[in-house]
Design a protein around this motif. Structure first.
Motif, mmCIF file in Angstrom:
data_model
loop_
_atom_site.group_PDB
_atom_site.id
_atom_site.type_symbol
_atom_site.label_atom_id
_atom_site.label_comp_id
_atom_site.label_asym_id
_atom_site.label_seq_id
_atom_site.Cartn_x
_atom_site.Cartn_y
_atom_site.Cartn_z
ATOM 1 N N TYR A 219 0.811 -1.220 0.000
ATOM 2 C CA TYR A 219 0.000 0.000 0.000
ATOM 3 C C TYR A 219 0.847 1.274 0.000
ATOM 4 C CZ TYR A 219 -3.930 -3.063 0.497
ATOM 5 O OH TYR A 219 -4.875 -4.044 0.257
ATOM 6 N N PHE A 220 2.151 1.126 0.024
ATOM 7 C CA PHE A 220 3.031 2.263 -0.219
ATOM 8 C C PHE A 220 3.217 2.484 -1.710
ATOM 9 C CE2 PHE A 220 5.366 1.130 3.977
ATOM 10 C CZ PHE A 220 4.338 1.699 4.701
ATOM 11 N N GLY A 221 2.745 1.531 -2.508
ATOM 12 C CA GLY A 221 2.944 1.611 -3.950
ATOM 13 C C GLY A 221 1.723 1.191 -4.731
ATOM 14 N N GLU A 222 1.789 -0.003 -5.338
ATOM 15 C CA GLU A 222 0.757 -0.434 -6.274
ATOM 16 C C GLU A 222 0.109 -1.735 -5.804
ATOM 17 O OE1 GLU A 222 2.863 -0.839 -9.967
ATOM 18 O OE2 GLU A 222 2.878 1.331 -10.336
ATOM 19 N N ALA A 223 -0.703 -1.662 -4.759
ATOM 20 C CA ALA A 223 -1.284 -2.873 -4.183
ATOM 21 C C ALA A 223 -2.117 -3.652 -5.198
ATOM 22 C CB ALA A 223 -2.123 -2.523 -2.963
ATOM 23 N N GLN A 224 -3.027 -2.966 -5.873
ATOM 24 C CA GLN A 224 -3.879 -3.670 -6.823
ATOM 25 C C GLN A 224 -3.072 -4.217 -7.985
ATOM 26 O OE1 GLN A 224 -7.280 -4.407 -6.429
ATOM 27 N NE2 GLN A 224 -6.684 -5.791 -8.100
ATOM 28 N N ALA A 225 -2.063 -3.472 -8.404
ATOM 29 C CA ALA A 225 -1.219 -3.951 -9.500
ATOM 30 C C ALA A 225 -0.454 -5.209 -9.097
ATOM 31 C CB ALA A 225 -0.245 -2.852 -9.923
ATOM 32 N N GLY A 266 -7.161 4.541 -0.066
ATOM 33 C CA GLY A 266 -7.959 5.182 -1.111
ATOM 34 C C GLY A 266 -8.346 4.244 -2.230
ATOM 35 N N LEU A 267 -7.901 2.993 -2.149
ATOM 36 C CA LEU A 267 -8.253 2.007 -3.180
ATOM 37 C C LEU A 267 -9.613 1.402 -2.844
ATOM 38 C CD1 LEU A 267 -4.845 0.128 -3.574
ATOM 39 C CD2 LEU A 267 -5.845 1.775 -5.173
ATOM 40 N N PRO A 268 -10.565 1.456 -3.740
ATOM 41 C CA PRO A 268 -11.896 0.902 -3.467
ATOM 42 C C PRO A 268 -11.831 -0.579 -3.134
ATOM 43 C CG PRO A 268 -11.921 2.248 -5.463
ATOM 44 C CD PRO A 268 -10.473 2.069 -5.079
ATOM 45 N N GLY A 269 -12.508 -0.961 -2.054
ATOM 46 C CA GLY A 269 -12.591 -2.367 -1.695
ATOM 47 C C GLY A 269 -11.400 -2.912 -0.946
#
Length: 372
Positions: A219-225, A266-269
């Motif tokens: 979550y400091f970067g690109e969690a969903q990615a 801030g990432l949905p879900g």
């Protein structure tokens, strides 16, 4: 209040450098030239370390990150053993200065240097396998002996550890595990920056499943990615969800929840949702929960989870940092019981930042689940 966020770190940074400077340079009275030179070295480090860490971790400059992280480890070890050297100083009360201070300085330097050399070797090696049996009373006889290999906190980052990654995969595959889990903090940086190091994980073999969850560093970067990328490598990403495994007529649930930092990302879900993860849980079927932080066991015990697998603490990574970790987490490493829930907390497979581990060796974990 805002002033404290600035003043306190500055004071801590000054203290971190001042104590070893006094122990190694000022108190021994090496002479004017040596004192000036030593003071200049510590002053340079005092300025360089925070600048390099900022440029490395905030601006994503790998060379700066490697410099800043290494300086952090060096000064932390020097600080810790400079404080402990007070014991030796008291023991040498019968020796006059500057001889006493020079003995203390020499001993401090030798111990610190030895620990740093050994700590780097431990951090950079392929971790040894730590095998532990876990008795789960609700586990059916068909699943007795289920082998679960655990990776966590690989923290692929500024140091290119592609070869290390390949060797870790080979070590895991040699275990012939039924299930392989990665309990978060996969990498520091974007997929584009770190995929070369991560991609060997696509070669991990497991008979029944490979499961991955997010840690706080995603979550400091690109969690969903990273979730998408691990799915592309063939891993089952337990993003607040579960899956049911069956062997010889008996069943077990493997569930996973996000790291708590996901809630503010801030990432949905994103953010831990244990209720959602266990929504399809069959009655009386044992549950193994992947949750990155050990303190998430507070929710797991309320949900009657049988076993939680976590990482995050690194066992402290560089002694005595474990004392600070214990303020935030209920355990550092190993198997502990929390009401109806057992918690296995891995010390981690890799390292964050400084490529050193002092009195906190890394591990590849092999959990063998046993029925009552």
């Amino acid at each position: 209040m805002r002033g404290q966020f600035v003043v306190v770190p500055i004071l801590a940074l000054i203290l971190l450098f001042t104590v070893p400077w006094w122990t190694l340079v000022l108190a021994p009275d090496w002479g004017t030239a040596a004192t000036v030179a030593g003071t200049a070295v510590f002053a340079l480090g005092l300025v360089t370390m925070p600048v390099a860490m900022f440029r490395g971790h905030a601006r994503h400059q790998d060379a700066a990150a490697k410099l800043g992280d290494s300086l952090l480890a060096v000064i932390w070890v020097l600080f810790s053993w400079s404080v402990l050297s007070l014991v030796l100083r008291v023991a040498l009360l019968g020796v006059d200065d500057p001889a006493r201070s020079r003995i203390v300085a020499g001993a401090t330097f030798v111990v610190a240097a030895g620990l740093l050399v050994h700590g780097n070797r431990v951090a950079m090696r392929v971790p040894p396998v730590k095998a532990t049996d876990v008795v789960i009373p609700r586990l059916g006889p068909g699943l007795d002996g289920l082998r679960v290999a655990v990776l966590t906190d690989t923290h692929y980052g500024p140091i290119d550890r592609t070869k290390w990654s390949e060797q870790v995969v080979a070590a895991v595959n040699a275990l012939d595990a039924d299930v392989v889990c990665h309990a978060g903090d996969l990498a520091d940086g974007s997929v584009a920056e770190r995929r070369k190091q991560v991609d060997p994980l696509g070669g991990v073999q497991a008979a029944l499943g490979r499961f991955y969850i997010t840690g706080n560093h995603e979550y400091f970067g690109e969690a969903q990615a990273w979730i998408d990328h691990m799915e592309g490598l063939g891993w089952d990403t337990l993003h607040n969800r579960s899956t049911l495994l069956e062997r010889d007529g008996d069943r077990i649930v493997f569930a996973g929840i996000d790291d708590p930092t996901g809630a503010a990302s801030g990432l949905p879900g994103h953010g831990p949702d244990l209720a959602a993860a266990l929504a399809d849980r069959p009655a009386d079927v044992p549950v193994v929960l992947l949750a990155h932080q050990p303190k998430q066991v507070r929710q797991a015990r309320e949900a009657d989870v049988d076993l939680q697998i976590s990482g995050h603490t690194h066992g402290g990574q560089i002694w005595p940092f474990h004392l600070l970790v214990r303020f935030d987490q209920p355990t550092l490493s190993g198997l502990t019981r929390h009401g109806p829930t057992q918690l296995y907390n891995s010390r981690g497979t890799g390292f964050w930042g400084p490529p050193f581990r002092v009195f906190a060796p890394s591990e590849i974990t092999l959990l063998t689940l046993r029925s009552a």
